[in-house]
Scaffold this active site. Sequence first.
Site, mmCIF file in Angstrom:
data_model
loop_
_atom_site.group_PDB
_atom_site.id
_atom_site.type_symbol
_atom_site.label_atom_id
_atom_site.label_comp_id
_atom_site.label_asym_id
_atom_site.label_seq_id
_atom_site.Cartn_x
_atom_site.Cartn_y
_atom_site.Cartn_z
ATOM 1 N N GLY A 12 14.429 -12.109 -4.734
ATOM 2 C CA GLY A 12 14.401 -13.299 -3.878
ATOM 3 C C GLY A 12 13.047 -13.544 -3.240
ATOM 4 O O GLY A 12 12.193 -12.661 -3.190
ATOM 5 N N ARG A 16 12.557 -16.681 4.635
ATOM 6 C CA ARG A 16 12.684 -16.616 6.089
ATOM 7 C C ARG A 16 11.683 -15.658 6.742
ATOM 8 O O ARG A 16 11.539 -15.629 7.955
ATOM 9 C CB ARG A 16 14.130 -16.234 6.459
ATOM 10 C CG ARG A 16 15.117 -17.376 6.185
ATOM 11 C CD ARG A 16 16.567 -16.913 6.195
ATOM 12 N NE ARG A 16 16.979 -16.321 4.915
ATOM 13 C CZ ARG A 16 18.198 -15.834 4.668
ATOM 14 N NH1 ARG A 16 19.112 -15.839 5.619
ATOM 15 N NH2 ARG A 16 18.493 -15.312 3.480
ATOM 16 N N TYR A 369 -21.729 12.045 18.627
ATOM 17 C CA TYR A 369 -21.413 11.478 17.319
ATOM 18 C C TYR A 369 -21.804 12.487 16.261
ATOM 19 O O TYR A 369 -22.965 12.866 16.136
ATOM 20 C CB TYR A 369 -22.134 10.143 17.075
ATOM 21 C CG TYR A 369 -21.843 9.666 15.669
ATOM 22 C CD1 TYR A 369 -20.521 9.482 15.256
ATOM 23 C CD2 TYR A 369 -22.856 9.470 14.734
ATOM 24 C CE1 TYR A 369 -20.218 9.105 13.960
ATOM 25 C CE2 TYR A 369 -22.565 9.092 13.434
ATOM 26 C CZ TYR A 369 -21.243 8.917 13.056
ATOM 27 O OH TYR A 369 -20.943 8.560 11.769
ATOM 28 N N ASN A 389 -27.219 9.691 11.157
ATOM 29 C CA ASN A 389 -26.898 9.875 9.734
ATOM 30 C C ASN A 389 -27.260 8.673 8.877
ATOM 31 O O ASN A 389 -27.178 8.729 7.669
ATOM 32 C CB ASN A 389 -25.406 10.182 9.576
ATOM 33 C CG ASN A 389 -24.530 9.061 10.082
ATOM 34 O OD1 ASN A 389 -24.884 8.354 11.026
ATOM 35 N ND2 ASN A 389 -23.386 8.870 9.455
ATOM 36 N N SER A 408 -28.025 19.711 24.995
ATOM 37 C CA SER A 408 -27.479 18.378 25.262
ATOM 38 C C SER A 408 -28.498 17.281 24.972
ATOM 39 O O SER A 408 -29.704 17.504 25.067
ATOM 40 C CB SER A 408 -27.072 18.286 26.731
ATOM 41 O OG SER A 408 -26.056 19.228 26.971
HETATM 42 C C1 UD1 Z 1 23.812 -12.471 0.847
HETATM 43 C C2 UD1 Z 1 25.263 -12.862 0.549
HETATM 44 C C3 UD1 Z 1 26.043 -12.926 1.857
HETATM 45 C C4 UD1 Z 1 25.939 -11.594 2.561
HETATM 46 C C5 UD1 Z 1 24.482 -11.167 2.748
HETATM 47 C C6 UD1 Z 1 24.405 -9.751 3.242
HETATM 48 C C7 UD1 Z 1 25.243 -14.332 -1.428
HETATM 49 C C8 UD1 Z 1 25.340 -15.711 -1.914
HETATM 50 N N1 UD1 Z 1 25.317 -14.154 -0.110
HETATM 51 O O1 UD1 Z 1 23.255 -13.512 1.624
HETATM 52 O O2 UD1 Z 1 27.411 -13.229 1.606
HETATM 53 O O3 UD1 Z 1 26.595 -11.651 3.808
HETATM 54 O O4 UD1 Z 1 23.771 -11.225 1.499
HETATM 55 O O5 UD1 Z 1 23.090 -9.390 3.537
HETATM 56 O O6 UD1 Z 1 25.165 -13.416 -2.212
HETATM 57 N N2 UD1 Z 1 18.075 -12.244 -4.618
HETATM 58 C C9 UD1 Z 1 17.628 -12.226 -5.918
HETATM 59 N N3 UD1 Z 1 17.574 -13.396 -6.613
HETATM 60 C C10 UD1 Z 1 17.961 -14.583 -6.079
HETATM 61 C C11 UD1 Z 1 18.414 -14.579 -4.736
HETATM 62 C C12 UD1 Z 1 18.479 -13.401 -4.037
HETATM 63 O O7 UD1 Z 1 17.279 -11.175 -6.441
HETATM 64 O O8 UD1 Z 1 17.884 -15.587 -6.785
HETATM 65 C C13 UD1 Z 1 18.115 -10.971 -3.866
HETATM 66 C C14 UD1 Z 1 17.196 -10.982 -2.657
HETATM 67 O O9 UD1 Z 1 15.923 -10.446 -2.989
HETATM 68 C C15 UD1 Z 1 17.921 -10.119 -1.646
HETATM 69 C C16 UD1 Z 1 19.389 -10.217 -2.076
HETATM 70 O O10 UD1 Z 1 19.414 -10.771 -3.378
HETATM 71 O O11 UD1 Z 1 17.520 -8.775 -1.708
HETATM 72 C C17 UD1 Z 1 20.194 -11.092 -1.116
HETATM 73 O O12 UD1 Z 1 19.607 -12.380 -1.084
HETATM 74 P P1 UD1 Z 1 19.475 -13.191 0.267
HETATM 75 O O13 UD1 Z 1 18.841 -14.495 -0.028
HETATM 76 O O14 UD1 Z 1 18.885 -12.355 1.329
HETATM 77 O O15 UD1 Z 1 21.019 -13.469 0.566
HETATM 78 P P2 UD1 Z 1 21.682 -13.648 1.984
HETATM 79 O O16 UD1 Z 1 21.453 -15.026 2.454
HETATM 80 O O17 UD1 Z 1 21.259 -12.544 2.866
HETATM 81 MG MG MG Z 2 19.717 -11.150 2.807
#
Ligand code: UD1
Ligand code: MG
Length: 469
Positions: A12, A16, A369, A389, A408
């Site tokens: 992901g 945020r 130093y 140095n 000193s």
């Molecule tokens: C997700 C869950 C939510 C849960 C929460 C817990 C979903 C839709 N929602 O939300 O129900 O309460 O985690 O922390 O699953 N990622 C990918 N590829 C993508 C999107 C995300 O690899 O396309 C990975 C991200 O890197 C991350 C994880 O999946 O490590 C979770 O993604 P994130 O966007 O943080 O989901 P949340 O909104 O936290």
């Molecule tokens: Mg998350």
Amino acid sequence: MNDLTVAILAAGKGTRMKSATPKLLFEAAGRPLGTWPVATALALRPARVVVVVGHGRDGLQEVLRARFPRAPLVFAGQKEQLGTGHALRCALPFVPRSARRLLVLCGDAPLVTPDPLRRLLAVGRRRPVAMLTSVVGDPAMYGRVLRDERGRVVRIVEHRDATPQLRLVREVNPAVYVFDPAWLRSAIGRLRRGNAQGEFYLTDVVELAAGTSRGVADLRVPFDDLRGVNNRAELAEAEEALLDRIRRTWLVAGVTIRAPHTVRLEADVRLARDVEIGPGAQLLGRTTVAAGASIGAGCILRDVAVGKNAVLLPYVVATESSIGPGARIGPFAHLRPKSSIGREAHVGNFVETKNTVMHPGAKANHLAYVGDGDIGRRTNVGAGTIFCNYDGFGKWRTVLGEDVFVGSDSQLVAPVTVGDGAYVASGSTIVEDVPAGALAVARARQVVKPGYAGKLRAKLAARKARQRK
Ligand code: UD1
Ligand code: MG
């Protein structure tokens, strides 16, 4: 567990975090965030861990390979981040056909420990899906777990898709699941993107499983260790929890920590018994401290090896250096990289060292130093001594033999060598080598004019009176 594969979703964007740095490369207690769940997964001894990478994949792969060089890690690419369901779909081709269970974790949950995972694996046998759930005071942005009138999990609704009524539900989805891989392969293609974020939600798989005869298994656990990190406020909270665990481990192992909540001990720090750490100290990177050593209040050590019974008085700042057994450093000393302070050597207040070896028993106690130097056994570097140095182009070494005494306020203009047992008079500027046993005086000879002080005062008073007129 040979029939177990773990998939970690880590592709992901981490929008945020509001950063140019990918979320999972942010540091938490001295290690990149993304390494934490991988370490936990490996503790279960799975046949394979498939990490789904996308955004910032090169950095993450590099970090994970370096941290777990011999682990059965495989990377699955997710080119476009189309959601957690899509991410897991990208992992499936890398899940061995022999896998009977697929544990799925999120890369952004650094606090997960093996214990609830083992319990979930036990619950999840012969079910299409088993999932953890938690009841929390503030469900924040987490997915809500919906149950039917018989208490069976039927669906997960994402916060952004939930009506105000559903947002009142306080049972949330920590996003830890165990799947039957064969069932998942057939189900995952049925996910659709008709939701608030236009993504393939992995959470929708739960509804598909609930519709089967075997249904969804769930295990309710405390939420504290399952929190995800989505912004920097959550990162700070998660890090604090990790640090707390680390401090607790060392306290129980026989380390004294004063005002523990003010002390930062990163994950790769190693401490021996009867180490004592003062308030506000920070031990970072791969710092190690041997038995009986004490680290004073406010010391900041990064990649430093501290020997047995060494004493660091408050406010020592040291980096990539070693401190020998019984050495005494500070207060207010600065050891820059490649300072090697020998057994029972002393480095006192307002002394800076860099790329310097101080052999056993050597001393530089005040205001000096000491850069690019080699200081022999028992040699004393007097207050205010400067190793010159740097000539504006290159760095040069100052070599002092054993039992040398440097008076000193001297300057040693490198490259220069002072032989064993030699004596440098205070206030000298040494530009030439001093042979062993010699005395070097390199300053203007003192002039004494008897009774002249009275004459001088009269002269200065007269001048001041003239200026007033
Ligand atoms: C997700 C869950 C939510 C849960 C929460 C817990 C979903 C839709 N929602 O939300 O129900 O309460 O985690 O922390 O699953 N990622 C990918 N590829 C993508 C999107 C995300 O690899 O396309 C990975 C991200 O890197 C991350 C994880 O999946 O490590 C979770 O993604 P994130 O966007 O943080 O989901 P949340 O909104 O936290
Ligand atoms: Mg998350």
